[in-house]
Design a protein around this motif. Structure first.
Motif, PDB file in Angstrom:
ATOM      1  N   PRO A  50       1.039  48.212  28.713  1.00 54.01           N
ATOM      2  CA  PRO A  50       0.191  47.648  29.764  1.00 54.01           C
ATOM      3  C   PRO A  50      -0.361  46.303  29.324  1.00 54.01           C
ATOM      4  O   PRO A  50      -0.183  45.883  28.185  1.00 54.01           O
ATOM      5  CB  PRO A  50      -0.916  48.685  29.889  1.00 54.01           C
ATOM      6  N   ALA A  51      -1.054  45.642  30.230  1.00 50.38           N
ATOM      7  CA  ALA A  51      -1.597  44.326  29.915  1.00 50.38           C
ATOM      8  C   ALA A  51      -2.909  44.130  30.650  1.00 50.38           C
ATOM      9  O   ALA A  51      -3.179  44.777  31.667  1.00 50.38           O
ATOM     10  CB  ALA A  51      -0.609  43.235  30.297  1.00 50.38           C
ATOM     11  N   ALA A  52      -3.732  43.242  30.123  1.00 43.00           N
ATOM     12  CA  ALA A  52      -4.966  42.850  30.786  1.00 43.00           C
ATOM     13  C   ALA A  52      -4.716  41.581  31.585  1.00 43.00           C
ATOM     14  O   ALA A  52      -4.142  40.617  31.069  1.00 43.00           O
ATOM     15  CB  ALA A  52      -6.069  42.615  29.765  1.00 43.00           C
ATOM     16  N   GLU A  53      -5.128  41.593  32.848  1.00 41.59           N
ATOM     17  CA  GLU A  53      -5.037  40.389  33.655  1.00 41.59           C
ATOM     18  C   GLU A  53      -6.183  39.456  33.269  1.00 41.59           C
ATOM     19  O   GLU A  53      -7.281  39.906  32.929  1.00 41.59           O
ATOM     20  CB  GLU A  53      -5.122  40.745  35.134  1.00 41.59           C
ATOM     21  N   VAL A  54      -5.947  38.149  33.334  1.00 44.82           N
ATOM     22  CA  VAL A  54      -6.923  37.167  32.863  1.00 44.82           C
ATOM     23  C   VAL A  54      -7.079  36.053  33.894  1.00 44.82           C
ATOM     24  O   VAL A  54      -6.086  35.542  34.426  1.00 44.82           O
ATOM     25  CB  VAL A  54      -6.492  36.541  31.516  1.00 44.82           C
ATOM     26  N   TRP A  55      -8.351  35.690  34.165  1.00 38.06           N
ATOM     27  CA  TRP A  55      -8.673  34.505  34.974  1.00 38.06           C
ATOM     28  C   TRP A  55      -9.598  33.629  34.142  1.00 38.06           C
ATOM     29  O   TRP A  55     -10.536  34.118  33.500  1.00 38.06           O
ATOM     30  CB  TRP A  55      -9.353  34.902  36.275  1.00 38.06           C
ATOM     31  N   LEU A  56      -9.357  32.308  34.176  1.00 39.97           N
ATOM     32  CA  LEU A  56     -10.035  31.410  33.251  1.00 39.97           C
ATOM     33  C   LEU A  56     -10.590  30.189  33.969  1.00 39.97           C
ATOM     34  O   LEU A  56      -9.943  29.620  34.850  1.00 39.97           O
ATOM     35  CB  LEU A  56      -9.049  30.965  32.168  1.00 39.97           C
ATOM     36  N   SER A  57     -11.800  29.781  33.569  1.00 37.14           N
ATOM     37  CA  SER A  57     -12.397  28.511  33.993  1.00 37.14           C
ATOM     38  C   SER A  57     -12.865  27.772  32.750  1.00 37.14           C
ATOM     39  O   SER A  57     -13.334  28.385  31.795  1.00 37.14           O
ATOM     40  CB  SER A  57     -13.582  28.731  34.935  1.00 37.14           C
ATOM     41  N   THR A  58     -12.760  26.449  32.783  1.00 35.55           N
ATOM     42  CA  THR A  58     -13.207  25.640  31.652  1.00 35.55           C
ATOM     43  C   THR A  58     -14.258  24.636  32.111  1.00 35.55           C
ATOM     44  O   THR A  58     -14.245  24.183  33.258  1.00 35.55           O
ATOM     45  CB  THR A  58     -12.023  24.890  31.022  1.00 35.55           C
ATOM     46  N   ARG A 481      -6.233  48.069  22.396  1.00 36.47           N
ATOM     47  CA  ARG A 481      -6.762  46.842  21.784  1.00 36.47           C
ATOM     48  C   ARG A 481      -6.205  45.638  22.538  1.00 36.47           C
ATOM     49  O   ARG A 481      -5.030  45.619  22.925  1.00 36.47           O
ATOM     50  CB  ARG A 481      -6.358  46.764  20.314  1.00 36.47           C
ATOM     51  N   VAL A 482      -7.066  44.634  22.702  1.00 31.06           N
ATOM     52  CA  VAL A 482      -6.672  43.365  23.310  1.00 31.06           C
ATOM     53  C   VAL A 482      -7.107  42.245  22.377  1.00 31.06           C
ATOM     54  O   VAL A 482      -8.248  42.234  21.908  1.00 31.06           O
ATOM     55  CB  VAL A 482      -7.332  43.164  24.693  1.00 31.06           C
ATOM     56  N   GLU A 483      -6.215  41.315  22.126  1.00 32.11           N
ATOM     57  CA  GLU A 483      -6.539  40.115  21.343  1.00 32.11           C
ATOM     58  C   GLU A 483      -6.374  38.915  22.264  1.00 32.11           C
ATOM     59  O   GLU A 483      -5.311  38.720  22.860  1.00 32.11           O
ATOM     60  CB  GLU A 483      -5.597  39.992  20.142  1.00 32.11           C
ATOM     61  N   TYR A 484      -7.443  38.107  22.358  1.00 33.90           N
ATOM     62  CA  TYR A 484      -7.382  36.959  23.263  1.00 33.90           C
ATOM     63  C   TYR A 484      -8.098  35.777  22.631  1.00 33.90           C
ATOM     64  O   TYR A 484      -9.162  35.937  22.018  1.00 33.90           O
ATOM     65  CB  TYR A 484      -8.040  37.297  24.607  1.00 33.90           C
ATOM     66  N   THR A 485      -7.517  34.593  22.785  1.00 34.85           N
ATOM     67  CA  THR A 485      -8.142  33.375  22.279  1.00 34.85           C
ATOM     68  C   THR A 485      -8.830  32.644  23.424  1.00 34.85           C
ATOM     69  O   THR A 485      -8.186  32.178  24.360  1.00 34.85           O
ATOM     70  CB  THR A 485      -7.090  32.455  21.627  1.00 34.85           C
ATOM     71  N   MET A 486     -10.163  32.581  23.339  1.00 31.55           N
ATOM     72  CA  MET A 486     -10.943  31.864  24.344  1.00 31.55           C
ATOM     73  C   MET A 486     -10.859  30.361  24.079  1.00 31.55           C
ATOM     74  O   MET A 486     -11.193  29.899  22.990  1.00 31.55           O
ATOM     75  CB  MET A 486     -12.410  32.294  24.280  1.00 31.55           C
ATOM     76  N   PRO A 487     -10.442  29.562  25.054  1.00 30.90           N
ATOM     77  CA  PRO A 487     -10.460  28.109  24.868  1.00 30.90           C
ATOM     78  C   PRO A 487     -11.894  27.607  24.670  1.00 30.90           C
ATOM     79  O   PRO A 487     -12.863  28.308  24.976  1.00 30.90           O
ATOM     80  CB  PRO A 487      -9.868  27.588  26.180  1.00 30.90           C
ATOM     81  N   PRO A 488     -12.052  26.386  24.181  1.00 29.56           N
ATOM     82  CA  PRO A 488     -13.402  25.833  24.022  1.00 29.56           C
ATOM     83  C   PRO A 488     -14.126  25.786  25.370  1.00 29.56           C
ATOM     84  O   PRO A 488     -13.521  25.489  26.410  1.00 29.56           O
ATOM     85  CB  PRO A 488     -13.157  24.421  23.488  1.00 29.56           C
ATOM     86  N   GLU A 489     -15.406  26.090  25.353  1.00 29.21           N
ATOM     87  CA  GLU A 489     -16.283  25.976  26.522  1.00 29.21           C
ATOM     88  C   GLU A 489     -15.609  26.542  27.776  1.00 29.21           C
ATOM     89  O   GLU A 489     -15.292  25.814  28.712  1.00 29.21           O
ATOM     90  CB  GLU A 489     -16.696  24.517  26.728  1.00 29.21           C
ATOM     91  N   SER A 490     -15.456  27.828  27.772  1.00 29.53           N
ATOM     92  CA  SER A 490     -14.708  28.461  28.855  1.00 29.53           C
ATOM     93  C   SER A 490     -15.332  29.794  29.249  1.00 29.53           C
ATOM     94  O   SER A 490     -16.130  30.376  28.512  1.00 29.53           O
ATOM     95  CB  SER A 490     -13.255  28.685  28.432  1.00 29.53           C
ATOM     96  N   VAL A 491     -14.936  30.255  30.436  1.00 27.96           N
ATOM     97  CA  VAL A 491     -15.330  31.567  30.957  1.00 27.96           C
ATOM     98  C   VAL A 491     -14.049  32.311  31.305  1.00 27.96           C
ATOM     99  O   VAL A 491     -13.167  31.757  31.980  1.00 27.96           O
ATOM    100  CB  VAL A 491     -16.209  31.443  32.213  1.00 27.96           C
ATOM    101  N   ALA A 492     -13.935  33.546  30.837  1.00 30.95           N
ATOM    102  CA  ALA A 492     -12.748  34.355  31.119  1.00 30.95           C
ATOM    103  C   ALA A 492     -13.157  35.716  31.664  1.00 30.95           C
ATOM    104  O   ALA A 492     -14.111  36.322  31.175  1.00 30.95           O
ATOM    105  CB  ALA A 492     -11.901  34.532  29.868  1.00 30.95           C
ATOM    106  N   THR A 493     -12.443  36.168  32.675  1.00 36.92           N
ATOM    107  CA  THR A 493     -12.583  37.532  33.179  1.00 36.92           C
ATOM    108  C   THR A 493     -11.291  38.272  32.899  1.00 36.92           C
ATOM    109  O   THR A 493     -10.212  37.825  33.308  1.00 36.92           O
ATOM    110  CB  THR A 493     -12.875  37.541  34.688  1.00 36.92           C
ATOM    111  N   LEU A 494     -11.394  39.399  32.184  1.00 33.83           N
ATOM    112  CA  LEU A 494     -10.254  40.246  31.877  1.00 33.83           C
ATOM    113  C   LEU A 494     -10.398  41.560  32.637  1.00 33.83           C
ATOM    114  O   LEU A 494     -11.496  42.128  32.688  1.00 33.83           O
ATOM    115  CB  LEU A 494     -10.161  40.545  30.378  1.00 33.83           C
ATOM    116  N   VAL A 495      -9.304  42.038  33.213  1.00 36.32           N
ATOM    117  CA  VAL A 495      -9.319  43.271  33.989  1.00 36.32           C
ATOM    118  C   VAL A 495      -8.146  44.140  33.560  1.00 36.32           C
ATOM    119  O   VAL A 495      -7.018  43.654  33.444  1.00 36.32           O
ATOM    120  CB  VAL A 495      -9.220  42.989  35.511  1.00 36.32           C
ATOM    121  N   TRP A 496      -8.407  45.428  33.297  1.00 33.11           N
ATOM    122  CA  TRP A 496      -7.330  46.366  33.009  1.00 33.11           C
ATOM    123  C   TRP A 496      -7.748  47.767  33.448  1.00 33.11           C
ATOM    124  O   TRP A 496      -8.912  48.026  33.704  1.00 33.11           O
ATOM    125  CB  TRP A 496      -6.959  46.350  31.524  1.00 33.11           C
ATOM    126  N   ASN A 497      -6.756  48.640  33.532  1.00 32.82           N
ATOM    127  CA  ASN A 497      -7.034  50.017  33.919  1.00 32.82           C
ATOM    128  C   ASN A 497      -6.944  50.899  32.684  1.00 32.82           C
ATOM    129  O   ASN A 497      -5.880  51.020  32.088  1.00 32.82           O
ATOM    130  CB  ASN A 497      -6.039  50.494  34.975  1.00 32.82           C
TER     131      ASN A 497
END
Length: 529
Positions: A50-58, A481-497
């Motif tokens: 499975p995977a986590a969906e990701v939405w990102l704003s910087t 487990r999820v590993e994610y790299t947050m970009p500089p000065e950013s907001v991320a929403t992750l969604v999974w079941n």
């Protein structure tokens, strides 16, 4: 029989057995060969993870709620993680997110957009995902600083009084505000509306003026009736009110727009003697929220809640963001865990200290920390303002709306606050529950908050990286487990079941090791050390 005769009997039996084996070999050899060739040609299947969906704003606005490649989930393993999510540790239920429909906002939407533009915008803001799915709204009872003129709902000539409220009317709201709210309710019938007055009618006040002054004690009963008449009148127009506050910012007396001081003792008296008993048996219920002012004075709502006669009618506390710490919400909640918390006003603006935008501040300070400190809902101030931060009557001259509507062309611009709110409102659905997640703000520079939606059990994790460098973040929840790299000065929403993730994690681990997973979802007693 002699020994020689016995030996001659064994020989035919041996050849019969050998002949049988050769026959079987001839019959089954093609099948074996086909199976062997098939095994050689078809590779071993790799388990689908499975995977986590990701939405990102910087913060540099290069990405605005932009969908990103899904992040694969792996077995949890024994390695430590930055953020541990425990869906069995559950806190407040989320009511929703939204903004205030001020007179200014309603006027712009009604008078600067075509019918087609208006309907498209309202669907974008209040329609279900992938729209913003705003579920809360604040209305002003009478004029605020973002009105086109001064008024209340019972204005009469100077020197007269109207304790029977014979002249009560909502005439100022009929052209723009009421039709716009009705349009929104047609899109989102479950909208939760919080209503707040900026001032009592002038004839009820010691100043005899909408600006400044205090409510006369002799008119406290009439003031409660005024608020109830507002509820009834708006319901007659098809607009139900979810919650009511007695006074906007009762600890501040503005000099350029309507306002009124109202101390804790006065609020407690009005609630316990008049408003509370009159609302107690109404169906549907209308909640009473105390305070409706800044985090800096938790002693104010605590004083009202210390009055048992008033506290029995108070359902929660409304907070503003302009002064103090969000942790005041937590302090009041710890002392009164049966009372809800809502953030009912917070505005961004083109302040000199905010030249780099407000995405990070609103996502981290208002939404992440606000909900971690027990807020069930967050309502921004103006939904819409024009390019000149108006129209307004006094008050804030640099405030932003969630959207900006160009007063000449009707063009709509989405502000940083729009995207900060969207990272929550699109994914954290009404009825979701905040769940425990490791606080990584201080040590990692990553603020986070996690929720579980009631509709499908999905997990929503919102993270904010306020640092100017990228940050690698590891997250564990249940078996995954999820590993994610947050970009500089950013907001991320992750969604999974988590249920789907747990199923595939168990299958993958068994395929890889040949053994069952050594721990169970949601059972901390079986987690690896």
């Amino acid at each position: 029989m002699d020994e020689r005769g016995s030996e001659s009997g064994r020989v035919p039996a041996f050849f019969i057995a050998l002949l049988s084996l050769l026959t079987l070999a001839v019959l089954y050899a093609p099948r074996y060969e086909r199976a062997r060739l098939a095994a050689a040609v078809v590779p071993q299947a790799t388990p689908i993870m499975p995977a986590a969906e990701v939405w990102l704003s910087t913060a540099d606005r290069k990405l605005k709620l932009a969908p990103q490649p899904d992040v694969p989930m792996t077995p949890r393993g024994t390695a430590p993680a930055d953020i541990t999510i425990d869906i069995d540790a559950r806190y407040q239920t989320i009511a929703g997110f939204g903004a205030a429909m001020t007179d200014a906002s309603a006027w712009l939407i009604r008078n600067r957009l075509t019918e087609a533009q208006r309907q498209a915008l309202l669907r974008e803001l209040y329609g279900p995902p992938p729209n913003l799915n705003f579920n809360m709204m604040r209305l002003t009872i009478g004029a605020s600083d973002f009105s086109l003129n001064l008024y209340t709902l019972d204005d009469i000539p100077f020197g007269q009084a109207d304790p029977q409220l014979k002249y009560f009317n909502v005439a100022f709201n009929l052209p723009d505000l009421i039709p716009t709210v009705r349009d929104i309710l047609a899109i989102h019938p479950e909208l939760l509306i919080v209503a707040s007055p900026w001032s009592a009618p002038a004839w009820m006040k010691d100043s005899q003026n909408l600006i400044g002054g205090e409510l006369l004690e002799e008119h406290e009963g009439a003031y409660a009736d005024y608020l109830i008449k507002y509820l009834d009148t708006y319901r007659s127009h098809g607009i139900p009110i979810f919650a009511l506050t007695l006074q906007n910012e009762p600890n501040y007396s503005p000099i350029s727009y309507p306002g009124m001081l109202m101390g804790a003792e006065t609020r407690a008296r009005i609630i316990s003697k008049y408003l509370g008993p009159k609302l107690a048996h109404r169906t549907p219920k209308v909640s009473i929220l105390d305070w409706d002012h800044n985090w800096s004075h938790p002693e104010q709502p605590l004083a009202v809640l210390a009055n048992p006669a008033a506290a029995r009618y108070v359902d929660g506390v409304a907070w503003h963001c302009y002064e103090g710490s969000q942790h005041a919400q937590g302090r009041v909640q710890r002392e009164h865990p049966d009372k809800d918390a809502y953030i009912t006003e917070c505005s961004g603006g083109d302040w000199s200290l905010n030249m780099n935008g407000e995405l990070l501040w609103f996502a981290r300070n208002l939404l992440v920390t606000g909900t971690r400190q027990w807020a069930r809902g967050v309502i921004y101030w103006n939904l819409a303002l024009d390019e000149n931060h108006g129209p307004h009557f006094g008050g804030c001259t640099l405030c932003n709306g969630v959207i900006t509507i160009d007063s000449g062309t009707g063009a709509v611009t989405r502000t940083d606050e729009y995207y900060a709110l969207a990272h929550f409102s699109r994914f954290v659905l009404p009825g979701a529950v905040r769940v425990r997640s490791t606080d990584t703000d201080a040590d990692k520079g990553i603020a986070n908050v996690a929720f579980q939606n009631a509709t499908d059990g999905s997990i929503v994790l919102v993270m904010v990286n306020v640092k100017t460098t990228a940050r690698r973040v590891s997250v564990v929840q249940g078996d995954a487990r999820v590993e994610y790299t947050m970009p500089p000065e950013s907001v991320a929403t992750l969604v999974w079941n988590p249920d789907l993730a747990g199923m595939w994690i168990r299958r993958a681990y068994r395929w890889w090791s040949g053994k069952p997973l050594p721990w169970r979802i949601g059972d901390p007693k079986t987690l690896p050390p």
